[in-house]
Scaffold this motif. Structure first.
Motif, PDB file in Angstrom:
ATOM      1  N   LEU A 284       0.817  -1.201   0.000  1.00  0.00           N
ATOM      2  CA  LEU A 284       0.000   0.000   0.000  1.00  0.00           C
ATOM      3  C   LEU A 284       0.859   1.262   0.000  1.00  0.00           C
ATOM      4  O   LEU A 284       0.553   2.227  -0.707  1.00  0.00           O
ATOM      5  CB  LEU A 284      -0.933  -0.007   1.210  1.00  0.00           C
ATOM      6  CG  LEU A 284      -1.988   1.074   1.275  1.00  0.00           C
ATOM      7  CD1 LEU A 284      -2.924   0.983   0.085  1.00  0.00           C
ATOM      8  CD2 LEU A 284      -2.758   0.980   2.572  1.00  0.00           C
TER       9      LEU A 284
ATOM     10  N   TYR B 124       2.175   1.684  -3.445  1.00  0.00           N
ATOM     11  CA  TYR B 124       1.079   2.114  -4.318  1.00  0.00           C
ATOM     12  C   TYR B 124       0.755   3.590  -4.125  1.00  0.00           C
ATOM     13  O   TYR B 124       0.559   4.326  -5.087  1.00  0.00           O
ATOM     14  CB  TYR B 124      -0.149   1.255  -4.033  1.00  0.00           C
ATOM     15  CG  TYR B 124      -1.364   1.643  -4.835  1.00  0.00           C
ATOM     16  CD1 TYR B 124      -1.464   1.305  -6.172  1.00  0.00           C
ATOM     17  CD2 TYR B 124      -2.399   2.350  -4.243  1.00  0.00           C
ATOM     18  CE1 TYR B 124      -2.574   1.659  -6.909  1.00  0.00           C
ATOM     19  CE2 TYR B 124      -3.511   2.715  -4.973  1.00  0.00           C
ATOM     20  CZ  TYR B 124      -3.588   2.365  -6.305  1.00  0.00           C
ATOM     21  OH  TYR B 124      -4.688   2.726  -7.025  1.00  0.00           O
ATOM     22  N   LEU B 125       0.710   4.037  -2.874  1.00  0.00           N
ATOM     23  CA  LEU B 125       0.360   5.428  -2.592  1.00  0.00           C
ATOM     24  C   LEU B 125       1.471   6.397  -2.962  1.00  0.00           C
ATOM     25  O   LEU B 125       1.232   7.598  -3.078  1.00  0.00           O
ATOM     26  CB  LEU B 125      -0.017   5.601  -1.123  1.00  0.00           C
ATOM     27  CG  LEU B 125      -1.328   4.935  -0.717  1.00  0.00           C
ATOM     28  CD1 LEU B 125      -1.547   5.075   0.774  1.00  0.00           C
ATOM     29  CD2 LEU B 125      -2.493   5.499  -1.502  1.00  0.00           C
ATOM     30  N   SER B 126       2.678   5.901  -3.171  1.00  0.00           N
ATOM     31  CA  SER B 126       3.775   6.783  -3.570  1.00  0.00           C
ATOM     32  C   SER B 126       3.700   7.151  -5.058  1.00  0.00           C
ATOM     33  O   SER B 126       4.440   8.029  -5.511  1.00  0.00           O
ATOM     34  CB  SER B 126       5.120   6.127  -3.255  1.00  0.00           C
ATOM     35  OG  SER B 126       5.332   5.008  -4.097  1.00  0.00           O
TER      36      SER B 126
ATOM     37  N   LEU C  80      -1.416  10.460  -8.310  1.00  0.00           N
ATOM     38  CA  LEU C  80      -2.828  10.289  -7.986  1.00  0.00           C
ATOM     39  C   LEU C  80      -3.643   9.757  -9.160  1.00  0.00           C
ATOM     40  O   LEU C  80      -4.571   8.982  -8.977  1.00  0.00           O
ATOM     41  CB  LEU C  80      -3.405  11.615  -7.489  1.00  0.00           C
ATOM     42  CG  LEU C  80      -4.807  11.577  -6.917  1.00  0.00           C
ATOM     43  CD1 LEU C  80      -4.858  10.632  -5.729  1.00  0.00           C
ATOM     44  CD2 LEU C  80      -5.252  12.959  -6.519  1.00  0.00           C
TER      45      LEU C  80
ATOM     46  N   GLN D 138      -3.508   6.023  -9.187  1.00  0.00           N
ATOM     47  CA  GLN D 138      -3.977   5.338  -7.996  1.00  0.00           C
ATOM     48  C   GLN D 138      -5.471   5.041  -7.999  1.00  0.00           C
ATOM     49  O   GLN D 138      -5.900   4.019  -7.498  1.00  0.00           O
ATOM     50  CB  GLN D 138      -3.705   6.180  -6.752  1.00  0.00           C
ATOM     51  CG  GLN D 138      -2.271   6.328  -6.408  1.00  0.00           C
ATOM     52  CD  GLN D 138      -2.119   7.280  -5.236  1.00  0.00           C
ATOM     53  OE1 GLN D 138      -3.108   7.774  -4.719  1.00  0.00           O
ATOM     54  NE2 GLN D 138      -0.907   7.531  -4.846  1.00  0.00           N
ATOM     55  N   SER D 139      -6.262   5.937  -8.531  1.00  0.00           N
ATOM     56  CA  SER D 139      -7.710   5.905  -8.318  1.00  0.00           C
ATOM     57  C   SER D 139      -8.416   4.596  -8.679  1.00  0.00           C
ATOM     58  O   SER D 139      -9.328   4.211  -7.961  1.00  0.00           O
ATOM     59  CB  SER D 139      -8.371   7.071  -9.023  1.00  0.00           C
ATOM     60  OG  SER D 139      -8.034   7.087 -10.371  1.00  0.00           O
TER      61      SER D 139
ATOM     62  N   LEU E  94      -7.697   1.999  -5.639  1.00  0.00           N
ATOM     63  CA  LEU E  94      -7.668   2.476  -4.259  1.00  0.00           C
ATOM     64  C   LEU E  94      -8.811   1.890  -3.434  1.00  0.00           C
ATOM     65  O   LEU E  94      -8.612   1.477  -2.295  1.00  0.00           O
ATOM     66  CB  LEU E  94      -7.708   4.002  -4.224  1.00  0.00           C
ATOM     67  CG  LEU E  94      -7.374   4.646  -2.894  1.00  0.00           C
ATOM     68  CD1 LEU E  94      -6.016   4.199  -2.408  1.00  0.00           C
ATOM     69  CD2 LEU E  94      -7.408   6.154  -3.026  1.00  0.00           C
TER      70      LEU E  94
END
Length: 81
Positions: free
Chosen positions: A37, A40-42, A45, A48-49, A52
């Motif tokens: 996670l 992935y969050l790095s 945006l 990611q969507s 998520l």
């Protein structure tokens, strides 16, 4: 990971017992999920969507299972006295 768990689970159960081995396995999976996670969050945006929501559900399910295992271990200790 599944193949390794197949061979390591018997040794863990012998050393820790069934409940603690299960909890250790869940904690290990949760830590791997946390690392995935974080990676992935790095990312940006816009990339990611789509996933998520799915990752959020996986995290939620993992937390619920960890809490359930902890509750089972506490109940087990209560009735061992």
């Amino acid at each position: 990971m599944g193949v390794a768990a197949t061979f390591l689970s018997t040794a863990l159960i012998r050393q820790l017992g069934i409940l603690k081995a299960g909890a250790a396995g869940l904690i290990f999976q949760a830590s791997l999920l946390s690392v995935a996670l974080a990676v992935y969050l790095s990312r940006s945006l816009s990339q990611q969507s789509p996933l998520l929501f799915f990752l959020g559900l996986i995290v939620r399910i993992t937390v619920v299972v960890l809490i359930s295992v902890h509750a089972i271990m506490l109940i087990h200790r209560m009735f061992q006295l």
